[in-house]
Design a protein around this motif. Structure first.
Motif, PDB file in Angstrom:
ATOM      1  N   TYR A  84       2.891 -61.355 -30.983  1.00 20.17           N
ATOM      2  CA  TYR A  84       2.463 -59.955 -30.880  1.00 20.17           C
ATOM      3  C   TYR A  84       2.426 -59.300 -32.263  1.00 20.17           C
ATOM      4  CZ  TYR A  84       1.893 -55.465 -28.463  1.00 20.17           C
ATOM      5  OH  TYR A  84       1.400 -54.274 -27.972  1.00 20.17           O
ATOM      6  N   PRO A  85       1.485 -59.728 -33.107  1.00 14.71           N
ATOM      7  CA  PRO A  85       1.451 -59.237 -34.489  1.00 14.71           C
ATOM      8  C   PRO A  85       1.113 -57.751 -34.628  1.00 14.71           C
ATOM      9  CG  PRO A  85      -0.439 -60.648 -34.019  1.00 14.71           C
ATOM     10  CD  PRO A  85       0.489 -60.784 -32.866  1.00 14.71           C
ATOM     11  N   ARG A  86       0.614 -57.134 -33.561  1.00 13.73           N
ATOM     12  CA  ARG A  86       0.248 -55.716 -33.653  1.00 13.73           C
ATOM     13  C   ARG A  86       1.374 -54.795 -33.188  1.00 13.73           C
ATOM     14  NH1 ARG A  86      -1.621 -53.560 -28.742  1.00 13.73           N
ATOM     15  NH2 ARG A  86      -2.817 -52.004 -29.908  1.00 13.73           N
ATOM     16  N   TYR A 126       1.092 -60.834 -43.496  1.00 16.41           N
ATOM     17  CA  TYR A 126       0.624 -62.038 -42.805  1.00 16.41           C
ATOM     18  C   TYR A 126      -0.686 -61.774 -42.064  1.00 16.41           C
ATOM     19  CZ  TYR A 126       0.441 -65.751 -39.277  1.00 16.41           C
ATOM     20  OH  TYR A 126       0.042 -66.786 -38.468  1.00 16.41           O
ATOM     21  N   GLY A 127      -0.743 -60.652 -41.355  1.00 15.93           N
ATOM     22  CA  GLY A 127      -1.947 -60.327 -40.596  1.00 15.93           C
ATOM     23  C   GLY A 127      -3.171 -60.206 -41.483  1.00 15.93           C
ATOM     24  N   ARG A 128      -2.995 -59.548 -42.620  1.00 19.23           N
ATOM     25  CA  ARG A 128      -4.127 -59.367 -43.530  1.00 19.23           C
ATOM     26  C   ARG A 128      -4.574 -60.702 -44.126  1.00 19.23           C
ATOM     27  NH1 ARG A 128      -3.540 -55.074 -48.335  1.00 19.23           N
ATOM     28  NH2 ARG A 128      -2.122 -56.642 -49.203  1.00 19.23           N
ATOM     29  N   LYS A 129      -3.614 -61.487 -44.565  1.00 21.17           N
ATOM     30  CA  LYS A 129      -3.961 -62.757 -45.201  1.00 21.17           C
ATOM     31  C   LYS A 129      -4.565 -63.734 -44.194  1.00 21.17           C
ATOM     32  CE  LYS A 129      -2.133 -65.772 -48.798  1.00 21.17           C
ATOM     33  NZ  LYS A 129      -0.947 -66.085 -49.631  1.00 21.17           N
ATOM     34  N   LYS A 130      -4.052 -63.736 -42.984  1.00 23.23           N
ATOM     35  CA  LYS A 130      -4.587 -64.611 -41.942  1.00 23.23           C
ATOM     36  C   LYS A 130      -6.030 -64.227 -41.620  1.00 23.23           C
ATOM     37  CE  LYS A 130      -3.501 -66.434 -37.333  1.00 23.23           C
ATOM     38  NZ  LYS A 130      -4.818 -66.239 -36.725  1.00 23.23           N
ATOM     39  N   TYR A 131      -6.282 -62.939 -41.569  1.00 18.09           N
ATOM     40  CA  TYR A 131      -7.641 -62.453 -41.306  1.00 18.09           C
ATOM     41  C   TYR A 131      -8.600 -62.939 -42.394  1.00 18.09           C
ATOM     42  CZ  TYR A 131     -11.526 -59.170 -40.780  1.00 18.09           C
ATOM     43  OH  TYR A 131     -12.775 -58.612 -40.624  1.00 18.09           O
ATOM     44  N   GLN A 132      -8.152 -62.859 -43.651  1.00 18.83           N
ATOM     45  CA  GLN A 132      -8.992 -63.296 -44.771  1.00 18.83           C
ATOM     46  C   GLN A 132      -9.270 -64.796 -44.703  1.00 18.83           C
ATOM     47  OE1 GLN A 132      -6.530 -61.952 -47.997  1.00 18.83           O
ATOM     48  NE2 GLN A 132      -7.407 -59.879 -48.017  1.00 18.83           N
ATOM     49  N   ILE A 133      -8.248 -65.569 -44.372  1.00 22.37           N
ATOM     50  CA  ILE A 133      -8.410 -67.026 -44.287  1.00 22.37           C
ATOM     51  C   ILE A 133      -9.332 -67.399 -43.129  1.00 22.37           C
ATOM     52  CG2 ILE A 133      -7.194 -69.192 -43.797  1.00 22.37           C
ATOM     53  CD1 ILE A 133      -4.779 -68.016 -45.291  1.00 22.37           C
ATOM     54  N   ASP A 134      -9.139 -66.750 -41.987  1.00 16.78           N
ATOM     55  CA  ASP A 134      -9.982 -67.029 -40.818  1.00 16.78           C
ATOM     56  C   ASP A 134     -11.440 -66.700 -41.091  1.00 16.78           C
ATOM     57  OD1 ASP A 134      -7.499 -66.014 -38.315  1.00 16.78           O
ATOM     58  OD2 ASP A 134      -7.820 -67.912 -39.369  1.00 16.78           O
ATOM     59  N   ASN A 135     -11.685 -65.607 -41.814  1.00 18.35           N
ATOM     60  CA  ASN A 135     -13.060 -65.222 -42.126  1.00 18.35           C
ATOM     61  C   ASN A 135     -13.725 -66.211 -43.072  1.00 18.35           C
ATOM     62  OD1 ASN A 135     -13.071 -63.033 -40.488  1.00 18.35           O
ATOM     63  ND2 ASN A 135     -12.887 -61.493 -42.100  1.00 18.35           N
ATOM     64  N   PRO A 146       6.380 -57.622 -44.024  1.00 18.93           N
ATOM     65  CA  PRO A 146       5.809 -58.972 -44.151  1.00 18.93           C
ATOM     66  C   PRO A 146       4.846 -59.331 -43.024  1.00 18.93           C
ATOM     67  CG  PRO A 146       8.158 -59.066 -43.595  1.00 18.93           C
ATOM     68  CD  PRO A 146       7.856 -57.655 -43.983  1.00 18.93           C
ATOM     69  N   LEU A 147       5.032 -58.731 -41.857  1.00 16.93           N
ATOM     70  CA  LEU A 147       4.132 -59.008 -40.740  1.00 16.93           C
ATOM     71  C   LEU A 147       2.728 -58.485 -41.037  1.00 16.93           C
ATOM     72  CD1 LEU A 147       4.076 -60.258 -37.918  1.00 16.93           C
ATOM     73  CD2 LEU A 147       4.640 -58.007 -36.988  1.00 16.93           C
ATOM     74  N   SER A 148       2.657 -57.326 -41.672  1.00 14.12           N
ATOM     75  CA  SER A 148       1.356 -56.766 -42.051  1.00 14.12           C
ATOM     76  C   SER A 148       0.684 -57.631 -43.106  1.00 14.12           C
ATOM     77  CB  SER A 148       1.537 -55.344 -42.585  1.00 14.12           C
ATOM     78  OG  SER A 148       2.188 -54.529 -41.635  1.00 14.12           O
TER      79      SER A 148
END
Length: 441
Positions: free
Chosen positions: A322-324, A429-438, A425-427
């Motif tokens: 639940y990252p949000r 992670y969310g931002r970096k994961k979004y960048q990697i996925d894109n 740190p959760l935020s």
């Protein structure tokens, strides 16, 4: 007579054998002498010839397989690995030991469970090899090896402080007089013979000291020196490039060890450092912020508890489920996202236990109760396992803020560019994961 290097591959004799070996490219070549000696080892039973190690590289992999099976396999069969106790293979064994030390050093952290698996197996194999030597010869070779590593019968217990601190040896195992460890029979009789009025002093020496304590000290010292050797190689590897053959073996070990461990159903967390069927999952490690990466690599005794129980447990669980959380007003439980708790058991807890195991010393070795605290922070009460029937007894702990990490765990907070403008740190992670996925898209 068994060669000293077969028990202590770090001896001067062992180092000379390695120097004489020559071209490391030969590690992958079939060695007829090796195969022949293995096939003629007494009590050796290998059902399939394909299982016989045919090269030094094969022997190195088999050595690790032995360590894993010896530790985990309830149906372990010694006869399949009897050649590891064949003293005629001492030259091959010494080279293999040094190959493994180097390959492990460049592939794994010094405190990793893979490294500890190897170091602990070294202590075990020493004990088994000594047990096969006749008592008279055994005593002689033990004394020779203790002298070879600059230890004799009148050493100060403080000389073993590193071994004792590593918990590989306990002070209660030792007979100490005025700071000296009593190992030699003559010294024991001189100090204590008058104390035994109704018992034979010689017999009491064998009970209280004898070869048992010497063997224990010997195996623990070599384990300690093996760890120090791996540390030195690790430090050197940052300045000197090791042979490609060593790198290749290290990469094979990285794949082989978890694959081999996964065959077994027993869950290991803590002292053994190895767990079987529980596998790492879908969390994107390359997106982890620096504080989380540093935690997983291992934390020293000063900050282990907070790093594992408070920081990583909450981060890993929310990042996966639940990252949000910080963008929501909802009150949620783990089972809302993971109804059968399979993600928690198979992805989240293994990551947390891996990090706990990488701590120095491993967190659960001296604080096994922290497993219960981890379960508690996931919202399942003060229990040793997650159970849906206990959910709600405690709250699911939310991730620490960057500010709290800076205050309570400053050694882990090493911000990089991904941390800019982030307060949790959760935020990050969310931002970096979004960048990697894109980028993948």
């Amino acid at each position: 007579m068994v060669e000293v290097s077969f028990i202590n591959p770090l001896s001067n004799e062992g180092r000379q054998i390695v120097k004489e070996y020559g071209d490391l490219n030969k590690l992958f070549d079939e060695d007829e002498t090796l195969v022949n000696e293995i096939m003629h080892t007494a009590n050796q039973k290998i059902s399939d010839d394909s299982l016989i190690p045919k090269s030094y590289k094969d022997l190195a992999i088999k050595r690790i397989q032995w360590a894993i099976e010896k530790k985990n396999n309830k149906n372990y069969t010694q006869s399949e690995f009897e050649y590891l106790l064949n003293s005629s293979l001492y030259r091959q064994d010494v080279v293999t030991f040094h190959i493994l030390c180097q390959a492990i050093a460049i592939q794994f952290n010094v405190t990793s469970r893979e490294t500890r698996l190897f170091i602990e197996s070294q202590g075990k194999i020493i004990e088994e090899r000594l047990a096969k030597i006749p008592p008279g010869s055994r005593s002689e070779i033990i004394d020779d090896i203790l002298r070879d590593i600059k230890t004799d019968g009148s050493i100060k217990w403080k000389a073993l402080k590193d071994v004792i601190a590593s918990k590989r040896l306990s002070l209660t195992d030792l007979l100490i007089n005025n700071g000296n460890i009593i190992l030699e029979e003559d010294e024991f009789l001189e100090e204590y013979s008058d104390e035994f009025t109704d018992r034979n002093p010689d017999r009491m020496y064998n009970i209280l000291v004898g070869n048992n304590i010497k063997e224990l000290i010997l195996s623990r010292l070599i384990m300690q020196k093996t760890e120090e050797y791996i540390k030195r190689i690790k430090e050197m590897s940052s300045r000197i490039e090791l042979h490609p053959a060593i790198t290749e073996i290290g990469e094979e070990l990285k794949e082989f060890i978890p694959e081999e461990i996964s065959k077994y159903n027993t869950f290991y967390a803590g002292s053994g450092g190895i767990y079987g069927t529980v596998k790492g999952g879908k969390l994107l490690r390359e997106a982890f912020p620096p504080c989380i990466r540093n935690t997983i690599e291992g934390v020293s005794s000063g900050g282990r508890n907070d790093a594992i129980v408070l920081l990583l447990t909450s981060f890993a669980s929310y990042a996966r489920l639940y990252p949000r959380i910080f963008a929501s007003d909802e009150s949620v439980k783990v089972s809302d996202m993971d109804p059968d708790l399979s993600i928690t058991e198979n992805e989240i807890l293994p990551l947390i236990y891996e990090a706990a195991d990488n701590c120095s010393p491993p967190l659960f070795d001296d604080q096994p109760q922290e497993k219960i605290n981890i379960i508690s922070k996931l919202g399942f009460g003060m229990h040793s396992e997650v159970d849906i029937n206990h959910e709600g007894e405690t709250k699911w702990y939310t991730p620490m803020s960057c500010e709290k990490i800076k205050i309570h765990l400053p050694q882990l907070c090493k911000p990089d560019s991904s941390c800019k403008g982030i307060n949790n740190p959760l935020s990050c992670y969310g931002r970096k994961k979004y960048q990697i996925d894109n980028k993948k898209d």
